[in-house]
Design a protein around this motif. Structure first.
Motif, mmCIF file in Angstrom:
data_model
loop_
_atom_site.group_PDB
_atom_site.id
_atom_site.type_symbol
_atom_site.label_atom_id
_atom_site.label_comp_id
_atom_site.label_asym_id
_atom_site.label_seq_id
_atom_site.Cartn_x
_atom_site.Cartn_y
_atom_site.Cartn_z
ATOM 1 N N LYS A 1 6.110 0.969 -5.274
ATOM 2 C CA LYS A 1 5.066 0.490 -4.357
ATOM 3 C C LYS A 1 3.866 1.419 -4.404
ATOM 4 O O LYS A 1 2.724 0.986 -4.335
ATOM 5 C CB LYS A 1 5.625 0.420 -2.927
ATOM 6 C CG LYS A 1 6.645 -0.679 -2.737
ATOM 7 C CD LYS A 1 6.017 -1.955 -2.181
ATOM 8 C CE LYS A 1 6.940 -3.141 -2.333
ATOM 9 N NZ LYS A 1 7.354 -3.715 -1.058
ATOM 10 N N ARG A 2 4.138 2.703 -4.463
ATOM 11 C CA ARG A 2 3.040 3.643 -4.557
ATOM 12 C C ARG A 2 2.181 3.364 -5.784
ATOM 13 O O ARG A 2 0.954 3.421 -5.732
ATOM 14 C CB ARG A 2 3.572 5.081 -4.630
ATOM 15 C CG ARG A 2 3.872 5.673 -3.261
ATOM 16 C CD ARG A 2 4.740 6.916 -3.369
ATOM 17 N NE ARG A 2 4.885 7.539 -2.053
ATOM 18 C CZ ARG A 2 4.047 8.434 -1.563
ATOM 19 N NH1 ARG A 2 2.999 8.813 -2.275
ATOM 20 N NH2 ARG A 2 4.243 8.929 -0.355
ATOM 21 N N GLU A 3 2.849 3.045 -6.883
ATOM 22 C CA GLU A 3 2.092 2.733 -8.103
ATOM 23 C C GLU A 3 1.255 1.476 -7.904
ATOM 24 O O GLU A 3 0.095 1.413 -8.303
ATOM 25 C CB GLU A 3 3.039 2.550 -9.293
ATOM 26 C CG GLU A 3 3.689 3.831 -9.765
ATOM 27 C CD GLU A 3 2.677 4.957 -9.960
ATOM 28 O OE1 GLU A 3 1.611 4.711 -10.549
ATOM 29 O OE2 GLU A 3 2.945 6.081 -9.482
ATOM 30 N N ILE A 4 1.870 0.493 -7.290
ATOM 31 C CA ILE A 4 1.144 -0.766 -7.041
ATOM 32 C C ILE A 4 -0.092 -0.507 -6.185
ATOM 33 O O ILE A 4 -1.180 -1.001 -6.457
ATOM 34 C CB ILE A 4 2.088 -1.780 -6.345
ATOM 35 C CG1 ILE A 4 3.160 -2.263 -7.325
ATOM 36 C CG2 ILE A 4 1.293 -2.958 -5.805
ATOM 37 C CD1 ILE A 4 4.255 -3.105 -6.683
ATOM 38 N N ILE A 5 0.097 0.300 -5.161
ATOM 39 C CA ILE A 5 -1.020 0.597 -4.273
ATOM 40 C C ILE A 5 -2.109 1.361 -5.016
ATOM 41 O O ILE A 5 -3.298 1.039 -4.913
ATOM 42 C CB ILE A 5 -0.527 1.408 -3.055
ATOM 43 C CG1 ILE A 5 0.372 0.540 -2.177
ATOM 44 C CG2 ILE A 5 -1.708 1.941 -2.255
ATOM 45 C CD1 ILE A 5 1.138 1.309 -1.112
ATOM 46 N N TYR B 1 3.111 4.009 3.077
ATOM 47 C CA TYR B 1 3.297 4.754 1.829
ATOM 48 C C TYR B 1 2.243 5.842 1.638
ATOM 49 O O TYR B 1 2.506 6.875 1.036
ATOM 50 C CB TYR B 1 3.276 3.784 0.647
ATOM 51 C CG TYR B 1 4.476 2.880 0.633
ATOM 52 C CD1 TYR B 1 5.703 3.356 0.183
ATOM 53 C CD2 TYR B 1 4.399 1.576 1.092
ATOM 54 C CE1 TYR B 1 6.817 2.537 0.177
ATOM 55 C CE2 TYR B 1 5.512 0.756 1.092
ATOM 56 C CZ TYR B 1 6.721 1.246 0.637
ATOM 57 O OH TYR B 1 7.821 0.452 0.640
ATOM 58 N N PHE B 2 1.049 5.588 2.148
ATOM 59 C CA PHE B 2 0.017 6.632 2.114
ATOM 60 C C PHE B 2 -0.538 6.765 3.521
ATOM 61 O O PHE B 2 -0.924 5.768 4.128
ATOM 62 C CB PHE B 2 -1.095 6.269 1.132
ATOM 63 C CG PHE B 2 -0.681 6.353 -0.303
ATOM 64 C CD1 PHE B 2 -0.770 7.557 -0.986
ATOM 65 C CD2 PHE B 2 -0.190 5.241 -0.956
ATOM 66 C CE1 PHE B 2 -0.383 7.638 -2.309
ATOM 67 C CE2 PHE B 2 0.198 5.318 -2.281
ATOM 68 C CZ PHE B 2 0.106 6.512 -2.959
ATOM 69 N N LYS C 1 -1.637 -4.272 5.529
ATOM 70 C CA LYS C 1 -2.334 -2.998 5.687
ATOM 71 C C LYS C 1 -1.413 -1.932 6.281
ATOM 72 O O LYS C 1 -1.335 -0.827 5.732
ATOM 73 C CB LYS C 1 -3.588 -3.222 6.545
ATOM 74 C CG LYS C 1 -4.649 -2.201 6.314
ATOM 75 C CD LYS C 1 -6.012 -2.545 6.908
ATOM 76 C CE LYS C 1 -6.011 -3.406 8.137
ATOM 77 N NZ LYS C 1 -7.315 -3.356 8.842
ATOM 78 N N PRO C 2 -0.716 -2.210 7.372
ATOM 79 C CA PRO C 2 0.148 -1.161 7.920
ATOM 80 C C PRO C 2 1.254 -0.746 6.952
ATOM 81 O O PRO C 2 1.642 0.414 6.913
ATOM 82 C CB PRO C 2 0.753 -1.803 9.170
ATOM 83 C CG PRO C 2 -0.170 -2.899 9.528
ATOM 84 C CD PRO C 2 -0.756 -3.394 8.251
ATOM 85 N N ASN C 3 1.733 -1.696 6.184
ATOM 86 C CA ASN C 3 2.781 -1.344 5.236
ATOM 87 C C ASN C 3 2.232 -0.395 4.170
ATOM 88 O O ASN C 3 2.918 0.529 3.727
ATOM 89 C CB ASN C 3 3.328 -2.608 4.566
ATOM 90 C CG ASN C 3 4.607 -2.320 3.808
ATOM 91 O OD1 ASN C 3 5.289 -1.344 4.085
ATOM 92 N ND2 ASN C 3 4.921 -3.157 2.847
ATOM 93 N N MET C 4 1.005 -0.606 3.781
ATOM 94 C CA MET C 4 0.369 0.286 2.831
ATOM 95 C C MET C 4 0.273 1.686 3.410
ATOM 96 O O MET C 4 0.527 2.677 2.726
ATOM 97 C CB MET C 4 -1.022 -0.251 2.508
ATOM 98 C CG MET C 4 -1.547 0.207 1.175
ATOM 99 S SD MET C 4 -3.019 -0.727 0.743
ATOM 100 C CE MET C 4 -4.128 -0.296 2.063
ATOM 101 N N LEU C 5 -0.063 1.735 4.693
ATOM 102 C CA LEU C 5 -0.199 3.047 5.344
ATOM 103 C C LEU C 5 1.160 3.676 5.624
ATOM 104 O O LEU C 5 1.242 4.818 6.095
ATOM 105 C CB LEU C 5 -1.002 2.912 6.639
ATOM 106 C CG LEU C 5 -2.480 2.619 6.403
ATOM 107 C CD1 LEU C 5 -3.159 2.164 7.685
ATOM 108 C CD2 LEU C 5 -3.186 3.843 5.845
#
Lengths: 203, 203, 203, 203
Positions: D12-16, D51-52, D45-49
């Motif tokens: 997921k980090r790579e995808i992001i 991971y980062f 958006k929250p799911n992205m946050l």
DNA sequence: AATGAATGAGTGTTCATTCAT
DNA sequence: GATGAATGAACACTCATTCAT
């Protein structure tokens, strides 16, 4: 198997409530986050919600437990005892509570200050009943000439106010006292006996 | 004409502070939302932030104003006056404050309960200085035999505790009193004179 | 009255464009705010929007002006001149532009990097035409044996790249050079003559 | 098994980061929105946050990864190799980077153009050191008479400028070239060898 | 020509809660 | 029982633009 709560469950619940008390008492209901509580408790957030169904549930559990401890010393007032001694015993019990459980005291204060949305039933029911009982005791003592005739309700309020102040406003006390009084509650205990039973007029 | 603030600015700022006082005093800093405050003030959220740069700015403005009013009555204690009268005057001033500005009292209490993160400087500075001044006055009175010898700091604490209680814990009072006492502050005023100057021992 | 633009209007527009150039070149279109531009220009935001209808309008005005200056030196290449001298004159003109108008250069670069959404028409029209003209000149010189036979388009690209680099990547240059080269553009001017007309092979 | 990152996290980090590279390189830091990145990544958006931790964190992760790849080819210059071949190898490596990773190149360019606020340490540290190393190699070659005596720093700048131009200014190139050159980087590769090792003077 | 005031649409971030395993 | 992952609803704050004067 008939036992629904295993010992482990009960222990974990205690750990969570302990953590929650700390976090809620420092930040209020809205200011506290489940993340903080979970971190203090050493659990994962979802796991915590396995033991308590919601933030609200943790908070109300905490409050209702608190109230039990809160009320106890009032029960202990003995109508057949000596008024002075009984009242001082109550004052000291409250002060002891402020010393040992300042967080509980602050949690309670915050809840009241916020309008007691989750506590008003308890206040108007059990608490009122218990206060009424004490008031009857005080009035009897007054009628017997063993206690000065003052408003018994406000007497109770003044005890609550002065004793809980040592927990709830400790930050302010420490700021004002600086290093002058390393143990305010002990000093306060003596002061309160002076105040309540001698008054401020010099003899 | 050299005034930077137009009248409309001053008026809106007052409206906002009024609304903020209401919302903050009911929910604390974290519990309050700008949406709530804006709704109470009858403004849009961005418009509100046109007058105050942030939630924090509203809150601290409120607090610093509050503190001025807070400290005033302590200044008014007159060293050359009668101890009994001066102290009762202070108590009544504080009670009056609780009657007229209960929200300010609660806001202050909430801030202290949360550890006074935005107020500790003020507490350790101006407040401490003012308390120290009062303590000196009390001690002088005690040395002159005009006031019972009690701990002067804790005397102040007890006045604060008992008087502010009428604002901060009014919900609890009302729950306990039911319809029994329609005007607790007036009753409290009499009770406090009894308490502070007669004590509980019967004569 | 037939004159739509008063002198004052023209002056203010210049002030605004100056401020906008500074802010846009440092932050890009989205990164810049009208507040910043207005502050630099010393105007109120609404007043600024009296002179330019929108943020977009300021930006595109800036861009289209920029392009004029941008293209000029290419026009100046003289087909009947000496290839070496003409090309060096162009290189120096571009370097001079980087020295005197680094912000314009960066603004242009940012726009291209962002996909030139507001510039593609200009690029495919006037710019392409002008480049084609220069290419014809270069090809003629090559056919006459006065210029080495290299790809004329990429020759132009390489001149753009190397000269604009001194404006666009000046931050990186300064970081790499430290205090070693107080005047990189002068050094670069000599270097580029060496590169373009001697090459790297030793003789 | 001791790995803290699960496979799914790494993926997921790579995808992001992929999505972020696209969006940031097209719009710069301020111009990009988390909504855009989340949409491209196919996440909320929250799911992205999850991971980062922040927009900033995504951006800086991207930048620091970029810099590693950025520096590599400079390391590969072999002091004992043939100057002409080594420099051409470096040029081709940079061109290859522009062909394969134009977005990274543009991201880097945008960051520099914005003043490199998040990169200046890296530029003044690792990058400068590496450039200094290359400069020493170049100077040795010049002393040995195997390379023309030109300013070595500006030689490096000119390589960076010309090769990265193919990625950073590709929009402009395509506009100018129209259909004339379907593969500018290949043409550019030949041109640059001509430029750097033959120069423009005809023989 | 100029400005104080106002606002709708974002914009990054938080958080209680739920889902899947 | 336990946890990593996911999300909708908020939330404080920003900003280009408009309005009223």
């Amino acid at each position: 198997m008939a036992n629904k709560d295993t010992r482990i469950q009960r222990e974990k619940r205690e750990i969570i409530l302990d953590a929650a008390l700390q976090v809620f008492s420092e930040n209020g209901f809205r200011g506290a986050t489940l993340d903080q509580i979970a971190a203090v408790a050493g659990l994962s957030k979802p796991n915590m919600l396995y033991y308590f169904s919601s933030k609200e549930a943790i908070y109300t559990t905490l409050l209702s437990r608190l109230l039990e401890t809160w009320l106890q010393p009032l029960y202990d007032i003995d109508p057949s005892g000596d008024p002075h001694k009984e009242i001082m015993r109550y004052i000291c019990a409250k002060l002891e509570f402020s010393r040992k459980f300042p967080r509980q005291s602050r949690l309670f204060a915050i809840e009241i200050l916020n309008g007691a949305p989750r506590l008003s039933d308890e206040l108007e029911g059990p608490l009122k009943d218990l206060v009424d009982r004490s008031v009857r005791i005080f009035r009897q003592w007054m009628n017997e000439g063993r206690l000065a005739k003052v408003d018994p309700y406000h007497l109770i309020f003044s005890i609550w106010a002065t004793t809980q102040h040592y927990a709830d406003f400790s930050v302010q006390m420490r700021a004002v006292l600086g290093d002058e009084d390393p143990d305010p509650i002990t000093t306060g205990s003596k002061f309160l006996e002076d105040l309540f039973f001698k008054g401020l007029d010099p003899r």
